[in-house]
Structures are given as C-alpha cells and as structure tokens.
Motif scaffolding. Structure first.
Motif, mmCIF file in Angstrom:
data_model
loop_
_atom_site.group_PDB
_atom_site.id
_atom_site.type_symbol
_atom_site.label_atom_id
_atom_site.label_comp_id
_atom_site.label_asym_id
_atom_site.label_seq_id
_atom_site.Cartn_x
_atom_site.Cartn_y
_atom_site.Cartn_z
ATOM 1 N N ASP A 1 5.698 7.324 10.869
ATOM 2 C CA ASP A 1 4.335 7.338 10.346
ATOM 3 C C ASP A 1 4.330 7.614 8.851
ATOM 4 O OD1 ASP A 1 5.246 9.924 10.578
ATOM 5 O OD2 ASP A 1 3.399 10.730 11.444
ATOM 6 N N CYS A 2 5.340 7.124 8.169
ATOM 7 C CA CYS A 2 5.493 7.357 6.730
ATOM 8 C C CYS A 2 4.215 6.983 5.982
ATOM 9 C CB CYS A 2 6.665 6.535 6.212
ATOM 10 S SG CYS A 2 7.047 6.784 4.475
ATOM 11 N N SER A 3 3.767 7.869 5.110
ATOM 12 C CA SER A 3 2.527 7.632 4.362
ATOM 13 C C SER A 3 2.749 6.800 3.105
ATOM 14 C CB SER A 3 1.892 8.970 3.971
ATOM 15 O OG SER A 3 2.737 9.698 3.091
ATOM 16 N N ASP A 4 4.004 6.637 2.717
ATOM 17 C CA ASP A 4 4.346 5.899 1.508
ATOM 18 C C ASP A 4 4.661 4.451 1.897
ATOM 19 O OD1 ASP A 4 5.283 4.953 -0.894
ATOM 20 O OD2 ASP A 4 6.583 6.661 -1.304
ATOM 21 N N GLY A 5 3.860 3.502 1.418
ATOM 22 C CA GLY A 5 3.975 2.129 1.880
ATOM 23 C C GLY A 5 4.996 1.296 1.142
ATOM 24 N N PHE A 6 6.217 1.807 0.971
ATOM 25 C CA PHE A 6 7.265 0.982 0.375
ATOM 26 C C PHE A 6 7.720 -0.066 1.376
ATOM 27 C CE2 PHE A 6 9.093 5.186 1.522
ATOM 28 C CZ PHE A 6 9.913 4.817 2.578
ATOM 29 N N GLY B 1 1.403 -3.343 -1.777
ATOM 30 C CA GLY B 1 1.988 -2.109 -2.272
ATOM 31 C C GLY B 1 3.478 -2.195 -2.511
ATOM 32 N N SER B 2 4.088 -3.331 -2.134
ATOM 33 C CA SER B 2 5.525 -3.510 -2.290
ATOM 34 C C SER B 2 5.810 -4.554 -3.358
ATOM 35 C CB SER B 2 6.159 -3.944 -0.962
ATOM 36 O OG SER B 2 7.475 -4.385 -1.165
ATOM 37 N N SER B 3 6.578 -4.185 -4.351
ATOM 38 C CA SER B 3 6.916 -5.134 -5.419
ATOM 39 C C SER B 3 7.710 -6.323 -4.880
ATOM 40 C CB SER B 3 7.716 -4.432 -6.512
ATOM 41 O OG SER B 3 8.950 -3.936 -6.010
ATOM 42 N N ASP C 1 1.938 -3.575 -14.233
ATOM 43 C CA ASP C 1 0.556 -3.596 -14.704
ATOM 44 C C ASP C 1 -0.317 -4.370 -13.729
ATOM 45 O OD1 ASP C 1 1.012 -2.078 -16.927
ATOM 46 O OD2 ASP C 1 1.264 -3.775 -18.290
ATOM 47 N N THR C 2 0.278 -5.312 -12.963
ATOM 48 C CA THR C 2 -0.449 -6.051 -11.930
ATOM 49 C C THR C 2 -0.411 -5.329 -10.594
ATOM 50 O OG1 THR C 2 0.076 -8.143 -13.014
ATOM 51 C CG2 THR C 2 -0.588 -8.251 -10.700
ATOM 52 N N ILE C 3 0.793 -4.945 -10.163
ATOM 53 C CA ILE C 3 0.942 -4.276 -8.876
ATOM 54 C C ILE C 3 0.197 -2.945 -8.845
ATOM 55 C CG2 ILE C 3 2.631 -3.246 -7.300
ATOM 56 C CD1 ILE C 3 4.670 -5.233 -8.372
ATOM 57 N N GLY C 4 0.104 -2.304 -9.986
ATOM 58 C CA GLY C 4 -0.463 -0.959 -10.057
ATOM 59 C C GLY C 4 -1.908 -0.851 -9.651
ATOM 60 N N VAL C 5 -2.605 -1.984 -9.487
ATOM 61 C CA VAL C 5 -4.028 -1.934 -9.150
ATOM 62 C C VAL C 5 -4.270 -1.143 -7.868
ATOM 63 C CG1 VAL C 5 -6.008 -3.328 -8.493
ATOM 64 C CG2 VAL C 5 -4.530 -4.080 -10.365
ATOM 65 N N ASN C 6 -3.461 -1.355 -6.807
ATOM 66 C CA ASN C 6 -3.628 -0.650 -5.531
ATOM 67 C C ASN C 6 -2.515 0.361 -5.270
ATOM 68 O OD1 ASN C 6 -5.962 -2.105 -4.751
ATOM 69 N ND2 ASN C 6 -4.694 -3.813 -4.081
ATOM 70 N N TYR C 7 -1.669 0.576 -6.229
ATOM 71 C CA TYR C 7 -0.445 1.313 -5.983
ATOM 72 C C TYR C 7 -0.704 2.750 -5.537
ATOM 73 C CZ TYR C 7 4.527 2.345 -6.608
ATOM 74 O OH TYR C 7 5.833 2.678 -6.398
#
Length: 242
Positions: free
Chosen positions: A169-174, A193-195, A6-12
């Motif tokens: 150049d992965c678009s997914d910022g894990f 973007g990373s937990s 619920d916190t991380i999801g702001v920019n997820y």
C-alpha cells in the motif's frame, strides 16, 4: 532533465507522497549525521525532519511544489554543487541519479562536499518486475537510464547495498509502487507521477493487454500470488557509501 520535471512536476507532490516505511529505512541508512545534503531533492520527499537538511534541485516547477516545512533549497545541478569541500556530514539522493546528464560527475561532486556517508535510493536495472511483461520498453529504458549497481562502486568506492522492499500500500507512486494494485497502471493520472511513462511511446498495446488480462483473470493466474504478499522486491536498492 530540469525541463522534463518542469512538466512532470504539475502533479508530482500529489502523487508522490513519501511512504513512512521507506522514510524510516532512509533515515536509518543516514546514521547519526546531523547536516545532510539532499541532491535532486524534488518536492522534498524523505528529507529527515529532525536534521539540518540542505536541498539541491534544478527544476523550477519542483522547487515551487516544495511545502513550507521542506528544507531550504538551492537551485543547481548535481554536477556543479555550490558548496565547499566537506560541507556536510552526509548526503542523500533519492530516485534521481538516473536522470543526471553526467552521473559520474554528480557523484564526484557529492563525494567532494560530503564528509561521511552517502545514501542513494536507486533501481537495479537487472531486475524485471512483472510490469515489464506488459511494457517491455520499460526494461530497455531501465537499462539505458539506470546505473548498474557496480557503477556506484566504480564511482564512489566501497559500497553496501540493501534491498528496499516496497509495501503493498505504498503511498509514493513511483514506477513499480503499484505492484499489488495493477489497475492503477490503467489510470493516466497515476501514471503521470512516473517519469518513465512520460518517456515511453506506444504504450497502448501494453495498456490493452493489461486491461484484457485483468478482465479475463489472466493477470491473477500469472501473478495472483502477489496479492498475498505485504511487501515485494521490485528492484529498488539502497546504495550506501561511507
């Protein structure tokens, strides 16, 4: 864990845009299944658009970030799925199992409601990407949170494991997606973007060391060979159970 997201999801949704090459690998792993359950579905990343997908997600914030094209979603935890036995042809869980309070229970539930294949995208905690040299607490966190690959076989029975290379150049910022873009880890917005970074304390020393090594050229002396690679084994694995 729903509270954390619920916190991380702001920019997820902005930072975790699905990468087409990873999406293709997941779709191929799912095989011909038509009805798919996506557990820990988040904002809807990697849900196949040409299949009938049902999503399950516990976090209100993540559900609110799902786009209009995302699959219908049910708010529930992995350990208590509100479906009958054998309801789906296949199931998927993408970079989520390590967040579940009871991983074994969640996977038993997925097995219960799935007739066929289960596809998990996870991280092998025995792997040590270069970022752990600057943030050794990441390795500790990985070992504490991430199931060992052998655990999945214990919980699900026979499995097949495939390495999932990460494009440069992965678009997914894990967490380890920026392996060829080290300056990205100095950006607090991208780290958000990373937990894993949300779970770490005392990262200032690692940030300073990385900044210094990029400035002096030490990073390139140690890891510069990575700049010539199109993909990298950062430790991510597809675990496939029939």
């Amino acid at each position: 864990m729903a509270e954390r997201y619920d916190t991380i999801g702001v920019n997820y949704a902005e930072l975790r845009k699905p990468d087409d090459r990873i999406a293709t690998a997941i779709e191929q792993a799912l095989g011909p299944a038509r009805t798919i359950l996506n557990v820990g579905a988040g904002t809807g990343s990697y849900e196949p658009a040409n299949r009938q997908v049902t999503a399950v997600e516990p976090s209100t914030e993540m559900i609110c970030k799902r786009g209009p094209s995302a699959a219908p979603v049910v708010q529930a935890p992995a350990g208590d799925l509100p479906f009958d036995d054998n309801s789906f042809d296949a199931a998927m869980a993408i970079l989520t199992v390590h967040h579940w309070p009871n991983k074994a229970a969640g996977l038993r539930e997925i097995r219960r409601v799935t007739r066929g294949r289960i596809v998990l995208l996870t991280f092998d905690p025995s792997h040590r990407p270069w970022l752990t040299d600057y943030f050794p607490q990441l390795a500790i966190l990985d070992e504490a949170q991430m199931p060992a690959i052998s655990d999945f076989a214990r919980w699900l029975g026979p499995i097949r494991v495939e390495t999932l290379p990460v494009p440069h150049d992965c678009s997914d910022g894990f967490l380890y997606a920026y392996w060829r873009r080290p300056r990205a880890y100095l950006d607090p917005r991208l780290r958000s973007g990373s937990s894993s970074f949300w779970a770490l304390d005392g990262i200032e020393a690692g940030l300073q060391a990385l900044s210094d090594d990029l400035r002096t050229g030490e990073w390139d002396r140690r890891y510069g060979h990575l700049r010539d690679l199109p993909v990298y084994d950062a430790g991510y694995r597809l675990v496939i159970a029939e």
